[in-house]
Design an enzyme around this catalytic site. Structure first.
Site, PDB file in Angstrom:
ATOM      1  CD  GLU A   1      -3.395  -0.991   1.488  1.00 28.43           C
ATOM      2  OE1 GLU A   1      -3.756   0.119   1.869  1.00 28.43           O
ATOM      3  OE2 GLU A   1      -4.087  -2.015   1.596  1.00 28.43           O
TER       4      GLU A   1
HETATM    5  N1  CAA Z   1      -5.635  12.558  -3.555  1.00 35.50           N
HETATM    6  C1  CAA Z   1      -6.167  13.118  -4.673  1.00 35.50           C
HETATM    7  N2  CAA Z   1      -5.445  13.353  -5.784  1.00 35.50           N
HETATM    8  C2  CAA Z   1      -4.145  13.006  -5.770  1.00 35.50           C
HETATM    9  C3  CAA Z   1      -3.539  12.418  -4.644  1.00 35.50           C
HETATM   10  C4  CAA Z   1      -4.332  12.207  -3.509  1.00 35.50           C
HETATM   11  N3  CAA Z   1      -3.828  11.657  -2.398  1.00 35.50           N
HETATM   12  N4  CAA Z   1      -2.242  12.168  -4.920  1.00 35.50           N
HETATM   13  C5  CAA Z   1      -2.030  12.591  -6.191  1.00 35.50           C
HETATM   14  N5  CAA Z   1      -3.198  13.092  -6.687  1.00 35.50           N
HETATM   15  C6  CAA Z   1      -3.411  13.694  -8.014  1.00 35.50           C
HETATM   16  C7  CAA Z   1      -2.523  14.913  -8.156  1.00 35.50           C
HETATM   17  O1  CAA Z   1      -3.144  16.071  -7.665  1.00 35.50           O
HETATM   18  C8  CAA Z   1      -2.296  14.965  -9.650  1.00 35.50           C
HETATM   19  O2  CAA Z   1      -3.399  15.546 -10.288  1.00 35.50           O
HETATM   20  P1  CAA Z   1      -3.245  17.014 -10.982  1.00 35.50           P
HETATM   21  O3  CAA Z   1      -2.205  16.801 -12.056  1.00 35.50           O
HETATM   22  O4  CAA Z   1      -4.596  17.326 -11.487  1.00 35.50           O
HETATM   23  O5  CAA Z   1      -2.772  17.919  -9.905  1.00 35.50           O
HETATM   24  C9  CAA Z   1      -2.299  13.498 -10.048  1.00 35.50           C
HETATM   25  O6  CAA Z   1      -2.970  12.782  -9.004  1.00 35.50           O
HETATM   26  C10 CAA Z   1      -0.881  12.945 -10.186  1.00 35.50           C
HETATM   27  O7  CAA Z   1      -0.223  13.185  -8.962  1.00 35.50           O
HETATM   28  P2  CAA Z   1       1.367  13.067  -8.838  1.00 35.50           P
HETATM   29  O8  CAA Z   1       2.001  13.869  -9.932  1.00 35.50           O
HETATM   30  O9  CAA Z   1       1.742  13.380  -7.436  1.00 35.50           O
HETATM   31  O10 CAA Z   1       1.570  11.526  -9.168  1.00 35.50           O
HETATM   32  P3  CAA Z   1       2.900  10.671  -9.300  1.00 35.50           P
HETATM   33  O11 CAA Z   1       2.831   9.890 -10.547  1.00 35.50           O
HETATM   34  O12 CAA Z   1       4.090  11.539  -9.055  1.00 35.50           O
HETATM   35  O13 CAA Z   1       2.739   9.604  -8.095  1.00 35.50           O
HETATM   36  C11 CAA Z   1       2.886   8.760  -5.837  1.00 35.50           C
HETATM   37  C12 CAA Z   1       2.656   9.958  -6.774  1.00 35.50           C
HETATM   38  C13 CAA Z   1       2.471   9.287  -4.468  1.00 35.50           C
HETATM   39  C14 CAA Z   1       4.316   8.288  -5.800  1.00 35.50           C
HETATM   40  C15 CAA Z   1       1.931   7.592  -6.259  1.00 35.50           C
HETATM   41  O14 CAA Z   1       2.349   7.017  -7.497  1.00 35.50           O
HETATM   42  C16 CAA Z   1       1.880   6.495  -5.228  1.00 35.50           C
HETATM   43  O15 CAA Z   1       1.162   6.600  -4.231  1.00 35.50           O
HETATM   44  N6  CAA Z   1       2.627   5.380  -5.448  1.00 35.50           N
HETATM   45  C17 CAA Z   1       2.517   4.201  -4.616  1.00 35.50           C
HETATM   46  C18 CAA Z   1       1.457   3.290  -5.153  1.00 35.50           C
HETATM   47  C19 CAA Z   1       0.903   2.390  -4.103  1.00 35.50           C
HETATM   48  O16 CAA Z   1       0.658   2.786  -2.966  1.00 35.50           O
HETATM   49  N7  CAA Z   1       0.631   1.171  -4.488  1.00 35.50           N
HETATM   50  C20 CAA Z   1       0.036   0.240  -3.599  1.00 35.50           C
HETATM   51  C21 CAA Z   1      -0.803  -0.709  -4.384  1.00 35.50           C
HETATM   52  S1  CAA Z   1      -2.040  -1.432  -3.437  1.00 35.50           S
HETATM   53  C22 CAA Z   1      -1.337  -2.633  -2.507  1.00 35.50           C
HETATM   54  O17 CAA Z   1      -0.199  -2.714  -2.185  1.00 35.50           O
HETATM   55  C23 CAA Z   1      -2.426  -3.433  -1.996  1.00 35.50           C
HETATM   56  C24 CAA Z   1      -2.305  -4.821  -1.662  1.00 35.50           C
HETATM   57  O18 CAA Z   1      -2.515  -5.701  -2.463  1.00 35.50           O
HETATM   58  C25 CAA Z   1      -2.224  -5.086  -0.215  1.00 35.50           C
END
Ligand code: CAA
Length: 387
Positions: A369
């Site tokens: 996550e």
């Molecule tokens: N809420 C709402 N919108 C959001 C947001 C949030 N928390 N975070 C980003 N956004 C929006 C941004 O505002 C942006 O939109 P705009 O361009 O309109 O402003 C868009 O999303 C892109 O945002 P970023 O440029 O920040 O995105 P990024 O590509 O740089 O990625 C990151 C950011 C935080 C690294 C994200 O990729 C991330 O969280 N990565 C980890 C993924 C993850 O947690 N995977 C887990 C999978 S599930 C799992 O593990 C489950 C399981 O089976 C147990």
């Protein structure tokens, strides 16, 4: 002090504790060591579904339990104290459900409710975001959904999917417009029995072995257009919003592991006598236990802080509080579990005692996550945005 719950909420948490201790605990060691979990695990899963643990947060109007996230977190902690793998299976259903609860229509919510309460499905769902080349960089996925008339056709492979092999419905993120980057990703509902859905290899994991983790493959899978969740192009934001709410629930699993490690260490420290006194009377051990207690309580408080923010100001962004809770709880669960091994010494290192497993289970709390590195990217992003 922990979660402040009313009587009904506390009764549910007590039920979860009782279920975990009576129905899960007797089989944990055997299932943790099994090459393939086998039927016993699925029997336990089914009993959990029948009680309603996978539908805790589904509103009552759809047939769920309608619980708030304080209660959900407290239930997950109790389940994770006994086995974090089992708790992961339950929590991952909550993860797959959240995009639908947040952005789905009535029919979609009912479809998930029916699956997760076991009415018309296995009781489990799965959140299909991660791909072989898109883990931390979640937007780098290549799964596509092409609109054809009143259908979408999905192609792609998801990996490390919790509940992949047991879910009857998948929440799938796929590109609908590759010219638009993250704004070209959409979220879909795909039932397991659709032609073209197959389950790939099951991961042979270091810990949380009572959870099922597989590849899920979509090959020319046709779904009705009404299986789009919310709006086209909003899938990435929905995934992020889901994770904002789900990460503190992962933190509650981490706290469950830490609390169990502390409980085992305190028990042992009372029983074990060295140099003429129980080791809890030796300052080196007593202070280590105190630090374990501080970390566990503070991690739980970070979840409560997130929940207070979430419920007090629904429109406020709570991404930072979610990342802090997940990151801190994940880190301390590993530290506290390792400290428990140290206090139990040779016994702690032996598989005869439960604490070595807690270390193996805790490690994933820093990975899934969103790795704790991703959480630090998120948290530092808020600091960088401040003048
Ligand atoms: N809420 C709402 N919108 C959001 C947001 C949030 N928390 N975070 C980003 N956004 C929006 C941004 O505002 C942006 O939109 P705009 O361009 O309109 O402003 C868009 O999303 C892109 O945002 P970023 O440029 O920040 O995105 P990024 O590509 O740089 O990625 C990151 C950011 C935080 C690294 C994200 O990729 C991330 O969280 N990565 C980890 C993924 C993850 O947690 N995977 C887990 C999978 S599930 C799992 O593990 C489950 C399981 O089976 C147990």
């Amino acid at each position: 002090m922990g979660y402040i719950l009313n009587k009904d909420q506390q009764d549910l948490v007590d039920l979860a504790k009782d279920f975990a201790q009576k129905k899960v605990a007797p089989f944990v060691a055997e299932l943790d060591r099994a090459e393939v979990p086998g039927e016993k695990l699925y029997e336990i899963y089914k009993e959990a579904v029948d009680i309603g643990f996978c539908g805790l947060e589904i509103p009552e109007e759809y047939g769920g339990m309608g619980q708030d996230y304080y209660t959900v977190a407290a239930v997950y902690e109790e389940l994770a104290k006994v086995d974090a793998g089992f708790a992961t299976a339950v929590a991952a259903s909550g993860l797959g459900l959240k995009p639908v609860l947040q952005h789905g229509n009535d029919a979609q919510k009912q479809l998930y409710a029916d699956n997760l309460t076991g009415e018309k499905g296995s009781g489990f769902c799965a959140f299909c975001l991660t791909e072989p080349n898109a883990g931390s960089d979640a937007a780098a996925g290549t799964t596509v959904a092409v609109k054809q008339g009143d259908e979408y056709v999905i192609n792609g492979t998801k990996c490390f999917i919790t509940n992949g092999g047991v879910a009857s419905v998948f929440t799938v993120f796929a590109i609908t417009d590759k010219t638009k980057g993250v704004k070209g990703i959409s979220a879909f509902i795909v039932e397991k029995d659709r032609p073209g859905v197959s389950i790939g290899k099951e991961e042979d994991k270091m810990g949380i072995r009572l959870s099922n983790t597989t590849e899920v493959i979509f090959q020319d899978v046709h779904i009705p257009a009404d299986h789009l969740i919310g709006q086209e192009g909003k899938g990435f934001v929905y995934a992020m919003q889901t994770l904002d709410l789900a990460r503190p629930m992962v933190a509650s699993l981490a706290v469950g592991i830490a609390q169990r490690a502390l409980d085992e260490a305190v028990k042992y420290a009372h029983e074990r006598v060295t140099f003429g006194k129980p080791i809890i009377k030796h300052e080196a051990i007593a202070f280590k236990l105190a630090d374990m207690d501080i970390k566990t309580e503070v991690a739980r408080s970070a979840i409560i802080n997130f929940l207070n923010t979430y419920y007090a100001e629904p429109k406020r962004n709570y991404t930072r509080e979610a990342a802090i809770a997940k990151c801190y709880a994940g880190d301390i669960s590993v530290e506290v579990a390792l400290d428990a091994v140290q206090i139990l010494g040779g016994f702690g290192y032996s598989r005869e005692y439960p604490v070595e497993k807690l270390v193996r289970d805790a490690k994933i709390m820093q990975i899934y996550e969103g790795t704790n590195e991703v959480q630090r990217i998120v948290i530092s992003g808020f600091l960088a945005a401040k003048k």
